[in-house]
Design a protein around this motif. Structure first.
Motif, PDB file in Angstrom:
ATOM      1  N   LEU A 267       0.817  -1.215  -0.074  1.00 45.50           N
ATOM      2  CA  LEU A 267      -0.117   0.042  -0.061  1.00 45.50           C
ATOM      3  C   LEU A 267       0.820   1.297  -0.097  1.00 45.50           C
ATOM      4  CD1 LEU A 267      -2.990  -1.072   2.395  1.00 45.50           C
ATOM      5  CD2 LEU A 267      -2.941  -0.525   0.045  1.00 45.50           C
ATOM      6  N   VAL A 268       2.006   1.329   0.710  1.00 45.53           N
ATOM      7  CA  VAL A 268       2.811   2.408   0.788  1.00 45.53           C
ATOM      8  C   VAL A 268       3.369   2.549  -0.655  1.00 45.53           C
ATOM      9  CG1 VAL A 268       4.970   3.256   1.900  1.00 45.53           C
ATOM     10  CG2 VAL A 268       3.330   1.791   3.283  1.00 45.53           C
ATOM     11  N   ARG A 269       4.000   1.568  -1.272  1.00 45.78           N
ATOM     12  CA  ARG A 269       4.481   1.816  -2.514  1.00 45.78           C
ATOM     13  C   ARG A 269       3.657   2.303  -3.499  1.00 45.78           C
ATOM     14  NH1 ARG A 269       6.165  -2.959  -2.885  1.00 45.78           N
ATOM     15  NH2 ARG A 269       8.320  -2.763  -1.998  1.00 45.78           N
ATOM     16  N   GLU A 270       2.269   1.675  -3.635  1.00 40.16           N
ATOM     17  CA  GLU A 270       1.603   1.878  -4.800  1.00 40.16           C
ATOM     18  C   GLU A 270       0.925   3.396  -4.628  1.00 40.16           C
ATOM     19  OE1 GLU A 270       2.092  -0.014  -7.083  1.00 40.16           O
ATOM     20  OE2 GLU A 270       2.981  -1.465  -5.913  1.00 40.16           O
ATOM     21  N   ASN A 271       0.645   3.740  -3.437  1.00 36.96           N
ATOM     22  CA  ASN A 271       0.176   5.083  -3.280  1.00 36.96           C
ATOM     23  C   ASN A 271       1.300   6.196  -3.268  1.00 36.96           C
ATOM     24  OD1 ASN A 271      -2.555   4.925  -2.310  1.00 36.96           O
ATOM     25  ND2 ASN A 271      -1.941   4.098  -0.597  1.00 36.96           N
ATOM     26  N   PHE A 272       2.663   5.851  -3.167  1.00 43.02           N
ATOM     27  CA  PHE A 272       3.457   6.560  -3.329  1.00 43.02           C
ATOM     28  C   PHE A 272       3.615   6.731  -5.031  1.00 43.02           C
ATOM     29  CE2 PHE A 272       8.418   7.376  -3.652  1.00 43.02           C
ATOM     30  CZ  PHE A 272       8.323   8.578  -3.165  1.00 43.02           C
ATOM     31  N   ARG A 273       3.724   5.770  -5.600  1.00 49.04           N
ATOM     32  CA  ARG A 273       3.737   5.591  -7.096  1.00 49.04           C
ATOM     33  C   ARG A 273       2.604   6.559  -7.815  1.00 49.04           C
ATOM     34  NH1 ARG A 273       3.840   0.627  -8.043  1.00 49.04           N
ATOM     35  NH2 ARG A 273       6.368   0.354  -8.267  1.00 49.04           N
ATOM     36  N   SER A 294       0.033   7.367   1.472  1.00 44.99           N
ATOM     37  CA  SER A 294       1.226   6.397   1.597  1.00 44.99           C
ATOM     38  C   SER A 294       1.956   6.419   2.874  1.00 44.99           C
ATOM     39  CB  SER A 294       1.990   6.918   0.565  1.00 44.99           C
ATOM     40  OG  SER A 294       3.489   6.172   0.576  1.00 44.99           O
ATOM     41  N   LYS A 295       1.836   7.644   3.633  1.00 42.52           N
ATOM     42  CA  LYS A 295       2.471   7.898   4.740  1.00 42.52           C
ATOM     43  C   LYS A 295       1.609   7.287   6.023  1.00 42.52           C
ATOM     44  CE  LYS A 295       3.294  12.098   6.076  1.00 42.52           C
ATOM     45  NZ  LYS A 295       3.037  13.641   6.109  1.00 42.52           N
ATOM     46  N   ARG A 296       0.111   7.442   5.685  1.00 45.67           N
ATOM     47  CA  ARG A 296      -0.520   6.525   6.874  1.00 45.67           C
ATOM     48  C   ARG A 296      -0.441   5.138   6.696  1.00 45.67           C
ATOM     49  NH1 ARG A 296      -4.398  10.599   5.395  1.00 45.67           N
ATOM     50  NH2 ARG A 296      -5.421   9.199   3.585  1.00 45.67           N
ATOM     51  N   SER A 297       0.065   4.548   5.529  1.00 51.22           N
ATOM     52  CA  SER A 297       0.197   3.072   5.346  1.00 51.22           C
ATOM     53  C   SER A 297       1.360   2.638   6.000  1.00 51.22           C
ATOM     54  CB  SER A 297       0.184   2.788   3.856  1.00 51.22           C
ATOM     55  OG  SER A 297      -1.264   3.158   3.341  1.00 51.22           O
ATOM     56  N   SER A 303       9.565  -1.336   5.225  1.00 54.08           N
ATOM     57  CA  SER A 303      11.217  -1.174   5.037  1.00 54.08           C
ATOM     58  C   SER A 303      11.604   0.168   5.249  1.00 54.08           C
ATOM     59  CB  SER A 303      11.338  -1.866   3.667  1.00 54.08           C
ATOM     60  OG  SER A 303      11.012  -0.961   2.651  1.00 54.08           O
ATOM     61  N   ALA A 304      12.790   0.462   5.905  1.00 56.45           N
ATOM     62  CA  ALA A 304      13.343   1.641   6.163  1.00 56.45           C
ATOM     63  C   ALA A 304      13.475   2.374   4.937  1.00 56.45           C
ATOM     64  CB  ALA A 304      14.450   1.595   6.795  1.00 56.45           C
ATOM     65  N   ASN A 305      14.070   1.936   3.903  1.00 56.35           N
ATOM     66  CA  ASN A 305      14.307   2.488   2.622  1.00 56.35           C
ATOM     67  C   ASN A 305      13.105   3.113   2.126  1.00 56.35           C
ATOM     68  OD1 ASN A 305      15.921   3.193   0.538  1.00 56.35           O
ATOM     69  ND2 ASN A 305      15.214   1.420  -0.641  1.00 56.35           N
ATOM     70  N   LEU A 306      12.131   2.419   1.978  1.00 59.08           N
ATOM     71  CA  LEU A 306      10.780   2.951   1.332  1.00 59.08           C
ATOM     72  C   LEU A 306      10.244   3.984   2.198  1.00 59.08           C
ATOM     73  CD1 LEU A 306       8.483   2.710  -0.822  1.00 59.08           C
ATOM     74  CD2 LEU A 306       7.712   0.931   0.731  1.00 59.08           C
ATOM     75  N   ALA A 307      10.162   3.842   3.505  1.00 63.60           N
ATOM     76  CA  ALA A 307       9.760   4.861   4.478  1.00 63.60           C
ATOM     77  C   ALA A 307      10.391   6.217   4.071  1.00 63.60           C
ATOM     78  CB  ALA A 307       9.707   4.392   5.815  1.00 63.60           C
ATOM     79  N   ALA A 308      11.743   5.936   4.199  1.00 59.87           N
ATOM     80  CA  ALA A 308      12.669   7.333   3.935  1.00 59.87           C
ATOM     81  C   ALA A 308      12.206   8.242   2.629  1.00 59.87           C
ATOM     82  CB  ALA A 308      14.050   6.960   4.166  1.00 59.87           C
ATOM     83  N   GLU A 309      12.140   7.431   1.596  1.00 55.27           N
ATOM     84  CA  GLU A 309      11.717   7.966   0.331  1.00 55.27           C
ATOM     85  C   GLU A 309      10.429   8.579   0.416  1.00 55.27           C
ATOM     86  OE1 GLU A 309      11.748   6.501  -4.151  1.00 55.27           O
ATOM     87  OE2 GLU A 309      11.923   5.095  -2.603  1.00 55.27           O
ATOM     88  N   SER A 340      17.884   4.356  10.658  1.00 54.07           N
ATOM     89  CA  SER A 340      17.269   2.927  10.453  1.00 54.07           C
ATOM     90  C   SER A 340      18.156   2.193   9.377  1.00 54.07           C
ATOM     91  CB  SER A 340      16.003   2.851  10.868  1.00 54.07           C
ATOM     92  OG  SER A 340      15.311   1.267  10.976  1.00 54.07           O
ATOM     93  N   GLU A 341      17.710   2.569   8.187  1.00 55.11           N
ATOM     94  CA  GLU A 341      18.203   1.941   7.022  1.00 55.11           C
ATOM     95  C   GLU A 341      19.772   1.779   6.999  1.00 55.11           C
ATOM     96  OE1 GLU A 341      18.196   2.709   2.162  1.00 55.11           O
ATOM     97  OE2 GLU A 341      17.647   4.435   3.368  1.00 55.11           O
ATOM     98  N   ILE A 342      20.530   2.904   7.455  1.00 54.79           N
ATOM     99  CA  ILE A 342      22.133   2.800   7.676  1.00 54.79           C
ATOM    100  C   ILE A 342      22.571   1.833   8.468  1.00 54.79           C
ATOM    101  CG2 ILE A 342      24.107   4.205   8.372  1.00 54.79           C
ATOM    102  CD1 ILE A 342      22.536   6.558   7.005  1.00 54.79           C
ATOM    103  N   GLU A 343      21.734   1.804   9.875  1.00 54.27           N
ATOM    104  CA  GLU A 343      22.135   0.867  10.899  1.00 54.27           C
ATOM    105  C   GLU A 343      21.738  -0.665  10.275  1.00 54.27           C
ATOM    106  OE1 GLU A 343      23.461  -0.342  14.487  1.00 54.27           O
ATOM    107  OE2 GLU A 343      23.354   1.386  13.514  1.00 54.27           O
TER     108      GLU A 343
END
Length: 627
Positions: A267-273, A294-297, A303-309, A340-343
């Motif tokens: 849901l995060v990825r598709e709403n972001f797209r 997308s943020k609410r999802s 994944s930290a990478n997707l959330a950061a984007e 979080s992603e870097i860690e």
């Protein structure tokens, strides 16, 4: 003779066993339970791959100490391959899968099919479709598991999609859905592949339906493997790699797919797209709504990478719109996600470094093992001195045994030489009888003043005599030479007694260039059939010579419908009785001697052909062994 051999074997065993037992005792002392250790490593490989590798290393060390390593060694290398593959170290993984195949002796072992599946997948990533196809075919042919076989067949459909053979791929995928009892995840994988094939064909309606089926089949929050998630995501991503679609069409397609299953990232990825697509169409309000969805999802599992984007994009958009507080909050969330992603990346990198180091440790351990084997060999050589005295005594006894063995062998050789001499004398005795009968035939033609027939007969006779004399000095001749000699002999006899019999000579033997038999083995029986069976028959007779072949021997069948053995005895003159006794008895004696000297199994069987008829005829079967 057998007793001498047994004594030699016993002495050799007494000399060897002490060294074997010393080395073997060291090996047995280190035995453990590799099967249990491998189960432990299997359970450790996801959460703690380093511990799993350490356990596998111990299994490899134990199995290497065995003279005959078990299939556990193959399984150990296979587990190593799966660990390297999950951290994207494909080259290391490939080498370990190949090692696994070297040590799995039975193709029906599940490891064989699994290793081929993984090798196929690695080569598919590298676009080596032909090599991948070879491994997938091996997997399908040897797999005892429907799950692995299904994945290999799916992978073959992937190759067809890559080669743009979409109709064939769709047909294969439909058959898989009918042939297998699929669980939800397997069904989802196949539908995802069908979606990609339809997209290649620009059939967006069926592609959308297949994608919808793929995502709705698997229950939400189902725990999936990395490769399964990637397979479903690739199908989704395919929609947006098609340049033929406009942004509006992409959004419309995206809206038709309900991402109720799989995991939180979807849901995060598709709403972001969708947000990006709206932005490209200058529909700012819709872009912001999709971004907020997308943020609410985003959840703790995202994944930290997707959330950061997502947070980065939201921060920039709100900053431009003047929503400072929201932008500040997005910035903080972005920083947290990045940290979080870097860690996570740091942790994964450290883990990968340790895993690669562990592999080097395994390689070093293998070299150390080889050196250790050499050291143990040197140690065993020291023990050798403790057995030298025993060895010398044993050698003395062995020398005595060998002396008596050669003495016995010499006696046996002399006996064999006498037998060979007798065999040669029997062979030479046959020639005068044969020549005498042939000269009688020439004399008969001359007496009839048939000069032309006599000349023709003499020409063929001289050719036959040349063969007979050439072969008389040989113990064995090629079977084809023997057949040619008998064909020529039959031709001459039929020329003389053509009003007495007709003959057939059937030779259906396959190529037997290497098979050799004693010369003049078959001819006496043919001659006996003509002279003592067919010649006295009132009506025209028939002689049939044929060859039958099987794996072990050749049977020469000589059949005549002459007067039979009993009647022939009654009609024979004293001289004929003497000749018959000499000719056939010589053949019997020759065969008996040949069987003894050369350890063969030649046989002769004689019986009446038609016991109930007046002219009973005779059937002779000569068995010629092939070895």
């Amino acid at each position: 003779m057998d007793m001498i051999r047994k004594c030699i074997y016993i002495i050799l065993i007494l000399l060897i066993v002490p060294f074997f037992s010393v080395g073997q005792s060291k090996i047995l002392s280190k035995r453990s339970s590799p099967a249990k250790m491998l189960k432990t490593a299997e359970s450790q490989k996801e959460k703690d791959p380093l511990k799993a590798i350490s356990t596998i290393e111990q299994v490899i060390e134990i199995e290497r100490l065995n003279k005959k390593p078990s299939d556990n060694l193959g399984k150990a290398y296979f587990l190593l391959g799966t660990i390297y593959e999950q951290i994207d170290q494909d080259e290391l993984a490939e080498n370990r899968y190949k090692d696994a195949l070297r040590y799995v002796t039975n193709e029906k072992n599940p490891i064989y099919a699994k290793a081929n599946y993984h090798l196929g997948e690695i080569n598919l990533k590298r676009k080596n479709e032909k090599i991948a196809l070879i491994h997938f075919d091996r997997c399908i042919q040897t797999s005892t598991s429907d799950d692995i076989r299904l994945k290999c067949e799916e992978a073959k459909a992937d190759i067809k999609i890559m080669m743009n053979d979409n109709n064939a791929a769709l047909l294969d995928l439909e058959l898989l859905q009918k042939r297998y009892d699929l669980d939800s995840l397997s069904f989802a994988r196949i539908e995802a592949r069908k979606s990609k094939a339809y997209l290649n064909m620009k059939d967006y309606s069926n592609a959308t339906n297949a994608l919808q089926n793929s995502y709705n089949t698997v229950p939400r929050n189902t725990i999936l493997k990395k490769e399964d998630v990637a397979e479903l995501d690739k199908a989704n991503e395919a929609f947006f790699s098609k340049t033929e679609l406009s942004n509006t069409e992409k959004i419309d397609i995206q809206n038709t797919v309900n991402y109720s299953g799989i995991n939180d990232d979807n849901l995060v990825r598709e709403n972001f797209r969708k947000s990006k697509l709206f932005e490209e169409e200058n529909e700012t309000e819709k872009a912001l709504i999709s971004l907020e969805e997308s943020k609410r999802s985003i959840t703790a599992n995202t994944s930290a990478n997707l959330a950061a984007e997502v947070y980065e994009k939201s921060y920039k958009s709100n900053l431009e719109l003047g929503n400072i507080s929201i932008a500040f909050e997005d910035l903080q969330n972005y920083i947290k996600a990045k940290e979080s992603e870097i860690e996570k990346l740091k942790k994964n990198l450290n883990q990968e470094i340790e895993i690669v180091k562990s592999q080097k440790k395994i390689d070093i351990a293998e070299k150390d093992f080889n050196l250790k084997v050499k050291d143990e060999s040197l140690s065993d050589n020291k023990i050798l001195t403790q057995y030298i005295i025993i060895g010398f005594l044993m050698l003395i006894v062995l020398a005595l045994i060998i002396f008596f063995y050669f003495l016995f062998k010499n006696i046996r050789a002399k006996r064999r030489a006498n037998q060979m001499l007798y065999l040669k004398s029997l062979r030479t005795q046959m020639n005068p009888h044969f020549i005498f009968n042939a000269l009688n035939s020439v004399n008969n033609f001359i007496a009839q003043n048939d000069e032309k027939a006599a000349n023709k007969f003499l020409a063929d006779f001289s050719q036959l005599m040349r063969k007979v004399l050439d072969y008389s000095e040989k113990d064995f001749i090629n079977i084809q030479d023997e057949i040619e000699l008998n064909e020529l002999y039959l031709k001459l006899e039929h020329f003389r007694f053509r009003d007495k019999f007709d003959y057939t000579f059937q030779n259906d033997l396959s190529s037997l260039q290497k098979l050799e038999i004693p010369p003049m083995l078959i001819q006496p029986f043919i001659e006996n059939a003509i002279w003592h069976g067919l010649r006295y028959k009132e009506k025209n007779g028939a002689l049939e010579i044929s060859f039958e072949e099987n794996e072990k021997h050749i049977a020469v069948n000589i059949k005549d419908n002459g007067i039979g053995r009993e009647k022939s005895k009654f009609l024979k003159t004293q001289n004929q009785k003497k000749y018959n006794s000499t000719g056939l008895n010589n053949v019997s004696k020759r065969i008996k001697l040949i069987n003894t000297i050369y350890n063969k199994n030649y046989k002769i069987k004689t019986q009446d052909l038609n016991p109930d008829l007046e002219d009973k005829g005779t059937f002779v079967e000569v068995i010629i062994p092939k070895d």
